[in-house]
Design an enzyme around this catalytic site. Structure first.
Site, PDB file in Angstrom:
ATOM      1  N   CYS A   1      -1.373   4.188 -18.886  1.00  0.00           N
ATOM      2  CA  CYS A   1      -2.180   3.026 -19.256  1.00  0.00           C
ATOM      3  C   CYS A   1      -1.883   2.614 -20.691  1.00  0.00           C
ATOM      4  CB  CYS A   1      -3.660   3.342 -19.088  1.00  0.00           C
ATOM      5  SG  CYS A   1      -4.122   3.556 -17.359  1.00  0.00           S
TER       6      CYS A   1
ATOM      7  N   CYS B   1      -6.210   1.945  -6.758  1.00  0.00           N
ATOM      8  CA  CYS B   1      -5.026   2.173  -5.935  1.00  0.00           C
ATOM      9  C   CYS B   1      -4.276   3.372  -6.492  1.00  0.00           C
ATOM     10  CB  CYS B   1      -4.139   0.936  -5.840  1.00  0.00           C
ATOM     11  SG  CYS B   1      -3.274   0.470  -7.333  1.00  0.00           S
TER      12      CYS B   1
ATOM     13  N   CYS C   1      -5.784  -1.976 -10.790  1.00  0.00           N
ATOM     14  CA  CYS C   1      -4.920  -1.807  -9.636  1.00  0.00           C
ATOM     15  C   CYS C   1      -3.546  -2.334 -10.041  1.00  0.00           C
ATOM     16  CB  CYS C   1      -5.483  -2.590  -8.456  1.00  0.00           C
ATOM     17  SG  CYS C   1      -4.823  -2.057  -6.874  1.00  0.00           S
TER      18      CYS C   1
END
Length: 162
Positions: free
Chosen positions: A93, A85, A12
């Protein structure tokens, strides 16, 4: 028989509520199948006290959980990445995650809940219960024997469970 634990990262943005609850649930329910961590792209550095209380109300340990950056977990090889989220789902990432199997389990941020303590607790409990339903659905699958493509489809399906 000794099988390999499946490493799961619950991600998140702030790593203070939803991802913390997901980490705790996966570790509690995952038994000898899963090992989970949580992290944030921009962690708050502090676990929301309402999240810790929700864990306690549901009989899960709340000790040892921390809000941390995904950079702190670069030495762990993850098999599955679950974003909880919508902001984190759209972020790039870290490279160390490589070809990890991804799923999105987006839900509203309980930290934004307002009202009485009972009303805020109810929002955190609802978030906990949704995540618990999703974790149980994941654990009902033969994940150890699924292809990455099959697991990816199932992770997305599970993300729609309330």
């Amino acid at each position: 028989m000794n099988r390999k634990l499946i490493n799961v990262l619950v991600l998140c943005t702030g790593n203070s509520c939803r991802s913390i609850l997901g980490e705790a649930l996966l570790n509690h329910l995952g038994g000898d199948r899963l090992r989970a961590w949580s992290a944030g792209s921009h962690p708050t550095g502090k676990v929301n006290p309402h999240a810790l209380e929700a864990l306690r109300r549901h009989g899960l340990p709340a000790e040892g959980l921390s809000s941390k950056s995904w950079d702190a977990l670069g030495d762990v090889v993850f098999d599955i990445l679950i974003t909880v989220c919508d902001d984190a789902a759209g972020e790039t990432c870290p490279a160390y995650l490589g070809q990890v199997i991804r799923g999105h389990w987006g839900m509203p941020d309980p930290a934004k809940a307002t009202g009485t303590l009972a009303e805020i607790d109810a929002v955190f409990d609802a978030t906990f219960e949704t995540l618990e339903n999703r974790v149980r659905a994941l654990l009902a699958l033969p994940i150890e024997h699924m292809s990455p493509a099959e697991l990816s489809v199932e992770l997305e399906r599970i993300g729609k469970i309330a």
